[in-house]
Scaffold this active site. Sequence first.
Site, mmCIF file in Angstrom:
data_model
loop_
_atom_site.group_PDB
_atom_site.id
_atom_site.type_symbol
_atom_site.label_atom_id
_atom_site.label_comp_id
_atom_site.label_asym_id
_atom_site.label_seq_id
_atom_site.Cartn_x
_atom_site.Cartn_y
_atom_site.Cartn_z
ATOM 1 N N CYS A 1 85.116 -16.758 59.369
ATOM 2 C CA CYS A 1 86.238 -17.239 59.237
ATOM 3 C C CYS A 1 87.547 -16.503 58.669
ATOM 4 C CB CYS A 1 86.133 -18.394 58.089
ATOM 5 S SG CYS A 1 85.301 -17.893 56.643
HETATM 6 N N1 LIG Z 1 81.767 -22.228 55.616
HETATM 7 C C1 LIG Z 1 82.511 -21.564 56.601
HETATM 8 O O1 LIG Z 1 83.669 -21.541 56.162
HETATM 9 C C2 LIG Z 1 81.927 -20.662 57.482
HETATM 10 C C3 LIG Z 1 82.877 -20.109 58.403
HETATM 11 C C4 LIG Z 1 82.397 -19.359 59.423
HETATM 12 C C5 LIG Z 1 81.227 -19.332 59.550
HETATM 13 N N2 LIG Z 1 80.211 -19.548 58.637
HETATM 14 C C6 LIG Z 1 78.909 -19.434 58.954
HETATM 15 O O2 LIG Z 1 78.134 -20.601 59.472
HETATM 16 C C7 LIG Z 1 76.848 -20.640 58.787
HETATM 17 C C8 LIG Z 1 76.618 -21.684 58.096
HETATM 18 O O3 LIG Z 1 77.562 -21.920 57.080
HETATM 19 P P1 LIG Z 1 77.887 -23.051 56.072
HETATM 20 O O4 LIG Z 1 79.040 -23.064 55.248
HETATM 21 O O5 LIG Z 1 77.929 -24.451 56.852
HETATM 22 O O6 LIG Z 1 76.578 -22.885 55.220
HETATM 23 P P2 LIG Z 1 75.808 -24.199 54.334
HETATM 24 O O7 LIG Z 1 76.572 -25.184 54.049
HETATM 25 O O8 LIG Z 1 74.907 -23.337 53.126
HETATM 26 O O9 LIG Z 1 74.655 -24.618 55.459
HETATM 27 C C9 LIG Z 1 73.739 -23.962 55.975
HETATM 28 C C10 LIG Z 1 72.572 -24.834 56.337
HETATM 29 O O10 LIG Z 1 71.503 -23.746 56.981
HETATM 30 C C11 LIG Z 1 70.213 -24.433 56.660
HETATM 31 N N3 LIG Z 1 69.212 -23.462 56.480
HETATM 32 C C12 LIG Z 1 68.109 -23.158 57.244
HETATM 33 N N4 LIG Z 1 67.740 -22.029 57.124
HETATM 34 C C13 LIG Z 1 68.173 -21.814 55.852
HETATM 35 C C14 LIG Z 1 67.716 -20.632 54.814
HETATM 36 N N5 LIG Z 1 66.886 -19.869 55.201
HETATM 37 N N6 LIG Z 1 68.450 -20.685 53.942
HETATM 38 C C15 LIG Z 1 69.243 -21.371 53.582
HETATM 39 N N7 LIG Z 1 69.968 -22.462 54.213
HETATM 40 C C16 LIG Z 1 69.150 -22.503 55.500
HETATM 41 C C17 LIG Z 1 70.517 -25.396 55.231
HETATM 42 O O11 LIG Z 1 69.738 -26.520 55.605
HETATM 43 P P3 LIG Z 1 69.147 -27.717 54.618
HETATM 44 O O12 LIG Z 1 70.756 -28.033 53.842
HETATM 45 O O13 LIG Z 1 68.751 -28.695 55.606
HETATM 46 O O14 LIG Z 1 68.279 -26.910 53.719
HETATM 47 C C18 LIG Z 1 71.842 -25.748 55.117
HETATM 48 O O15 LIG Z 1 72.320 -26.535 55.327
HETATM 49 C C19 LIG Z 1 76.629 -19.508 57.886
HETATM 50 O O16 LIG Z 1 76.065 -18.357 58.803
HETATM 51 C C20 LIG Z 1 77.974 -19.008 57.857
HETATM 52 O O17 LIG Z 1 78.262 -17.662 57.664
HETATM 53 C C21 LIG Z 1 80.667 -20.555 57.743
#
Ligand SMILES: NC(=O)c1ccc[n+]([C@@H]2O[C@H](COP(=O)([O-])OP(=O)(O)OC[C@H]3O[C@@H](n4cnc5c(N)ncnc54)[C@H](OP(=O)(O)O)[C@@H]3O)[C@@H](O)[C@H]2O)c1
Length: 323
Positions: free
Chosen positions: A146
Site C-alpha cells: 500500500c
Molecule cells: N492491510 C493492508 O492495507 C494491506 C495492503 C497491501 C498489502 N497487504 C498485504 O496483504 C496481505 C494480507 O493483509 P491483511 O491486512 O489482510 O492481513 P490480515 O488482516 O492479518 O489477514 C491475513 C489473513 O491471513 C491468514 N493467514 C494464513 N496463514 C497465516 C499465518 N501463518 N499467520 C497469520 N495469518 C495467516 C489469516 O487467516 P485467519 O484469520 O483465518 O487465521 C488472516 O486472516 C499481507 O501480506 C499484507 O502485507 C495488506
Amino acid sequence: VHRVAVIGAAGFGGAVGAAILRRHPSIELTGVTARSDAGRRHDELYPAYRVPLQLEQFDPDAIAERADVALVAYPHKAAAPAVRSLRERGLKVVDLSADFRLDRESYERWYQPHEAPELLGESVYGLPEAHREQIRTAELVASPGCNSTAALLALLPLRGRIDDAVVDIKTGVSGAGREATEETHFVSATDNVNPYKTEGHRHVAELEQELPGVRFAFVPHLLPIDQGLLASCYATPSEPLTRDAARELFRQAYESEPFVELIDKPPHTRDVRFTNRATVYVTVAGDRVLSFCAIDNLWKGAAGQAVQDLNLMLGLPETEGLT
Ligand SMILES: NC(=O)c1ccc[n+]([C@@H]2O[C@H](COP(=O)([O-])OP(=O)(O)OC[C@H]3O[C@@H](n4cnc5c(N)ncnc54)[C@H](OP(=O)(O)O)[C@@H]3O)[C@@H](O)[C@H]2O)c1
C-alpha cells in the site's frame, strides 16, 4: 464467467477482495477460505460486505476443482507455499503479500529466506500504471504494498529527473491487518500520531526496484483513521522544473489511467475511501517538487488493485467490478 476463490478471506485485504469479486459481473466467487473462522459465514464476520458464503479451510485440491484463479491474501512467508500449491494445480494467482514483489536477493535482505524461490521468475509486479502489458500475460502477479503504491504513483512521472526523494507516509490502522498490535490497539492509536520503522521500512525495497538509482528517505506514520493512506513526496529535481512543466509530466503520465486522477489541490484520504481511485497532486515550491497521492489502503493499496490486475490477466475491461 471466470471462477475465482479468495484465500485468507477473513483478513482485512481478503475480505475486501471477496466483497469486490462477489459483485463483479464477469466473475463468480466460488470459494472463500479462513483458518480459525472456517465454518462461519463471511457475512457473519463482515456483515457490511454482504458475501453470503461459508468460509472453509484452505485445501488446494478442493479450490482447484472450483476455481481457475485465486486471490491470496496471506501474510508474507505464509503466502508463498499457498501460492505454490495453487500454481502447481494450474490456477492463475494474484498474491497480496510481499512474497513475489522483489527479486530473491532483495526479498531475503528485507524479509527472510524465500519459501518458493522457483516462482520468482514468473511473477510480475502488479502496478498496472507501470507494468500493464506484462500483467496481461502473467500467471502470477504480486500486488504492490500500500505504501509503495501511493509513493510510486506520486513519483513515477518524475522518473529520470530526480536523484533522491523524501517519502512521508500517513497510514490508517487497517494497514497492519486484522490482528491488533500494541501500536494499533485503539488505546495507542486514537488521538495520536507517530512515525514508525524510522531506520528502514521494507516497502522502500519496492521503491528502489521501480525507481532504480533514486535514494529514498521513507518514513511511515500511523494515524487514528481506519482505511486511508497519504504519501507526501519531496524531491529535488536534477534540472530545475517549473510547476507547469511538472504538471505536464503528470498529465501525460495519467491522462488515460482509469484509476489515477490528477487533481489541482492537495488530496484527502476521505475522498478516495472505499474506491480504487488514487488522487495525485503535484506542485513546485522553491527548488523542490512536492507530489502527493491519496488511496484507500485496502482498495487501490491492496484488494482493489489485485482485482484490477485480475481483470487484466483475464482479458476483462480493467475497471470492471471496480467502479
Ligand atoms: N492491510 C493492508 O492495507 C494491506 C495492503 C497491501 C498489502 N497487504 C498485504 O496483504 C496481505 C494480507 O493483509 P491483511 O491486512 O489482510 O492481513 P490480515 O488482516 O492479518 O489477514 C491475513 C489473513 O491471513 C491468514 N493467514 C494464513 N496463514 C497465516 C499465518 N501463518 N499467520 C497469520 N495469518 C495467516 C489469516 O487467516 P485467519 O484469520 O483465518 O487465521 C488472516 O486472516 C499481507 O501480506 C499484507 O502485507 C495488506
